[in-house]
Motif scaffolding. Structure first.
Motif, PDB file in Angstrom:
ATOM      1  N   ILE A 277      19.339  28.058 -13.409  1.00 24.73           N
ATOM      2  CA  ILE A 277      20.083  27.526 -14.553  1.00 24.73           C
ATOM      3  C   ILE A 277      20.145  25.995 -14.482  1.00 24.73           C
ATOM      4  O   ILE A 277      19.984  25.309 -15.493  1.00 24.73           O
ATOM      5  N   ASP A 278      20.349  25.452 -13.286  1.00 23.18           N
ATOM      6  CA  ASP A 278      20.429  23.995 -13.121  1.00 23.18           C
ATOM      7  C   ASP A 278      19.108  23.307 -13.422  1.00 23.18           C
ATOM      8  O   ASP A 278      19.083  22.114 -13.765  1.00 23.18           O
ATOM      9  N   ARG A 279      18.002  24.035 -13.288  1.00 27.11           N
ATOM     10  CA  ARG A 279      16.687  23.429 -13.510  1.00 27.11           C
ATOM     11  C   ARG A 279      16.158  23.640 -14.930  1.00 27.11           C
ATOM     12  O   ARG A 279      15.081  23.146 -15.265  1.00 27.11           O
ATOM     13  N   LEU A 280      16.904  24.351 -15.766  1.00 25.70           N
ATOM     14  CA  LEU A 280      16.455  24.583 -17.133  1.00 25.70           C
ATOM     15  C   LEU A 280      16.233  23.283 -17.930  1.00 25.70           C
ATOM     16  O   LEU A 280      15.259  23.189 -18.682  1.00 25.70           O
ATOM     17  N   PRO A 281      17.113  22.258 -17.807  1.00 28.29           N
ATOM     18  CA  PRO A 281      16.860  21.024 -18.572  1.00 28.29           C
ATOM     19  C   PRO A 281      15.491  20.407 -18.295  1.00 28.29           C
ATOM     20  O   PRO A 281      14.850  19.883 -19.207  1.00 28.29           O
ATOM     21  N   ASP A 282      15.042  20.459 -17.046  1.00 27.92           N
ATOM     22  CA  ASP A 282      13.727  19.903 -16.721  1.00 27.92           C
ATOM     23  C   ASP A 282      12.606  20.669 -17.424  1.00 27.92           C
ATOM     24  O   ASP A 282      11.627  20.073 -17.888  1.00 27.92           O
ATOM     25  N   TYR A 283      12.736  21.987 -17.493  1.00 36.86           N
ATOM     26  CA  TYR A 283      11.709  22.790 -18.140  1.00 36.86           C
ATOM     27  C   TYR A 283      11.614  22.475 -19.633  1.00 36.86           C
ATOM     28  O   TYR A 283      10.523  22.277 -20.183  1.00 36.86           O
ATOM     29  N   PHE A 284      12.757  22.421 -20.305  1.00 35.37           N
ATOM     30  CA  PHE A 284      12.752  22.262 -21.752  1.00 35.37           C
ATOM     31  C   PHE A 284      12.505  20.830 -22.197  1.00 35.37           C
ATOM     32  O   PHE A 284      12.103  20.594 -23.338  1.00 35.37           O
ATOM     33  N   ALA A 285      12.742  19.859 -21.306  1.00 33.43           N
ATOM     34  CA  ALA A 285      12.496  18.452 -21.659  1.00 33.43           C
ATOM     35  C   ALA A 285      11.005  18.191 -21.907  1.00 33.43           C
ATOM     36  O   ALA A 285      10.644  17.224 -22.580  1.00 33.43           O
TER      37      ALA A 285
ATOM     38  N   MET B   3       7.169  28.782 -13.346  1.00 34.95           N
ATOM     39  CA  MET B   3       7.043  29.949 -12.470  1.00 34.95           C
ATOM     40  C   MET B   3       8.376  30.677 -12.308  1.00 34.95           C
ATOM     41  O   MET B   3       8.443  31.906 -12.309  1.00 34.95           O
ATOM     42  N   GLU B   4       9.468  29.880 -12.202  1.00 32.59           N
ATOM     43  CA  GLU B   4      10.782  30.504 -12.011  1.00 32.59           C
ATOM     44  C   GLU B   4      11.225  31.261 -13.254  1.00 32.59           C
ATOM     45  O   GLU B   4      11.891  32.294 -13.147  1.00 32.59           O
ATOM     46  N   LEU B   5      10.862  30.737 -14.448  1.00 28.13           N
ATOM     47  CA  LEU B   5      11.209  31.448 -15.679  1.00 28.13           C
ATOM     48  C   LEU B   5      10.471  32.779 -15.765  1.00 28.13           C
ATOM     49  O   LEU B   5      11.003  33.759 -16.287  1.00 28.13           O
ATOM     50  N   ILE B   6       9.247  32.800 -15.239  1.00 32.20           N
ATOM     51  CA  ILE B   6       8.495  34.061 -15.201  1.00 32.20           C
ATOM     52  C   ILE B   6       9.192  35.057 -14.284  1.00 32.20           C
ATOM     53  O   ILE B   6       9.285  36.253 -14.581  1.00 32.20           O
ATOM     54  N   LYS B   7       9.700  34.572 -13.162  1.00 30.57           N
ATOM     55  CA  LYS B   7      10.437  35.437 -12.238  1.00 30.57           C
ATOM     56  C   LYS B   7      11.676  36.023 -12.924  1.00 30.57           C
ATOM     57  O   LYS B   7      11.978  37.217 -12.778  1.00 30.57           O
ATOM     58  N   VAL B   8      12.391  35.176 -13.680  1.00 31.62           N
ATOM     59  CA  VAL B   8      13.578  35.654 -14.393  1.00 31.62           C
ATOM     60  C   VAL B   8      13.178  36.713 -15.416  1.00 31.62           C
ATOM     61  O   VAL B   8      13.867  37.732 -15.581  1.00 31.62           O
TER      62      VAL B   8
END
Length: 400
Positions: free
Chosen positions: A286-294, A1-6
């Motif tokens: 940015i800090d939560r990007l690793p969780d998304y891509f994992a 959801m946050e990536l959609i916001k970005v």
């Protein structure tokens, strides 16, 4: 959801800039949408804005933008850029190669406004063979090639330090990819331009002397930065002051050059970019990007490469390198080959990010919408990402 916001935030920025509104209008719109979508409290926004407005990085770029603009005006006034192109014609006998190599050389100077000097060279060389958007994309592309491997740029210093990969090893493995970038830029942008060598080009010795007289200021700025560690703004200011003396500028010429070098719209635009980036960092995305891509069902090396790509796209190459390099080398043992892949993907993302200062400067310089610039940049970036992925797989297969 946050990536959609970005994605929504970036869409708003591009939509505003595509209407040919000033850079600061797009950044302010992006900041406002970010504050609304992520529900950032006023106190957090005030802290982020204060960090941007009081940070030396912001004002170093603003000052560098001004003094390099002054330098460009002074070089144009004495026709040094035109003379440099004539000199390179005598050395290489191909105006396309001349412009490409000159832009790469100028790109070794770690300051975003250097793209304006590259833009002038590309514009003079290309004439009507390229559209303004293609000229802007071409100038930015070649200007940024050194940013992928030279230790004059902070991202290279950061990732080699955090990864433990020796600088010499990284540069040696990355150099073939720099050559690939030149070839890609030539194939995509420059092949449609006639070679157009002057019938009576000067001899090589005379051409070399003319080139040194024309571009000694750029070489001096790079030397001062490397030897004395001065900021780009101060180094450029010192060399420009010497150039006023050596080129015998009268006091009235100096005043006119100083006035012509200032553009308040670009200055406010640069500041607004830093404010927007700090607000975006404050969201924590940015800090939560690793969780998304994992969670993606793809190989680990590609997950890490995409992490660097989107981390740079959302934040900056410096932010991505600082945050993700330790994670990458903990997740996947690797040496220079892995670092080359990660830096390559970060480099590609920086050429497409609306928050990249050079993009904004190039678009402003050629009067083109940012969406048009991105359309002319996507193809060479995608080609490069495919090539560097294959290069990584080859290196790992060879055990390097």
């Amino acid at each position: 959801m946050e990536l959609i916001k970005v994605a929504v935030v970036f869409f708003v920025i591009l939509a505003v800039l595509n209407r040919r509104l000033p850079l600061y209008a797009g950044m302010l719109a992006g900041t406002a949408v970010t504050l609304a979508l992520f529900a950032i409290p006023p106190a957090a926004f005030a802290a982020a804005a204060a960090k941007a407005l009081t940070g030396w990085d912001t004002w170093d770029v603003v000052l560098a933008m001004y003094v390099i603009s002054v330098l460009q005006v002074s070089l144009d006034h004495r026709r040094h850029l035109e003379n440099a192109q004539r000199a390179m014609a005598g050395l290489f006998h191909d105006q396309r190669l001349n412009a490409a190599l000159a832009s790469v050389f100028i790109g070794t100077m770690p300051a975003a406004p250097a793209v304006t000097i590259c833009g002038r060279i590309i514009d003079n060389m290309a004439g009507d063979h390229l559209t303004p958007a293609e000229k802007a994309a071409c100038a930015s592309f070649f200007r940024h090639i050194p940013e992928g491997f030279l230790p004059t740029f902070s991202i290279i210093l950061i990732v080699t330090s955090l990864s433990g990969v020796p600088m010499a090893s990284f540069v040696a493995v990355m150099l073939p990819m720099a050559a690939v970038l030149v070839a890609i830029g030539f194939a995509v942008y420059l092949r449609r331009i006639p070679r157009s060598v002057p019938e009576r080009a000067a001899g090589k010795a005379e051409s070399l002397r003319l080139l040194l007289r024309s571009l000694w200021t750029i070489a001096a700025i790079i030397a001062v930065i490397l030897i004395f560690g001065l900021p780009a703004s101060l180094a450029t200011a010192l060399v420009t002051a010497v150039n006023f003396r050596t080129d015998r500028f009268s006091p009235s010429e100096v005043r006119r050059t100083l006035v012509r070098g200032f553009d308040w719209k670009i200055t406010v635009g640069m500041i607004s970019i830093f404010v927007f980036k700090e607000v975006l960092v404050a969201t924590g995305v940015i800090d939560r990007l690793p969780d998304y891509f994992a969670r993606l069902p793809i190989p680990t090396f590609l997950t890490l490469a995409l992490l660097f790509f989107f981390g740079t796209l959302v934040g900056s190459s410096t932010a991505a390198g600082t945050a993700f390099t330790p994670l990458a080398f903990a997740a996947l043992p690797g040496g220079a080959s892995l670092l080359v892949l990660l830096v390559g993907f970060s480099w590609g993302a920086s050429q497409l990010s609306p928050t990249h200062l050079c993009m904004a400067v190039a678009c402003q310089d050629f009067g083109v919408p940012m969406t048009a610039f991105i359309r002319k940049t996507i193809l060479p970036v995608l080609i490069f990402l495919v090539v560097i992925t294959g290069y990584y797989l080859l290196l790992t297969a060879l055990g390097l």
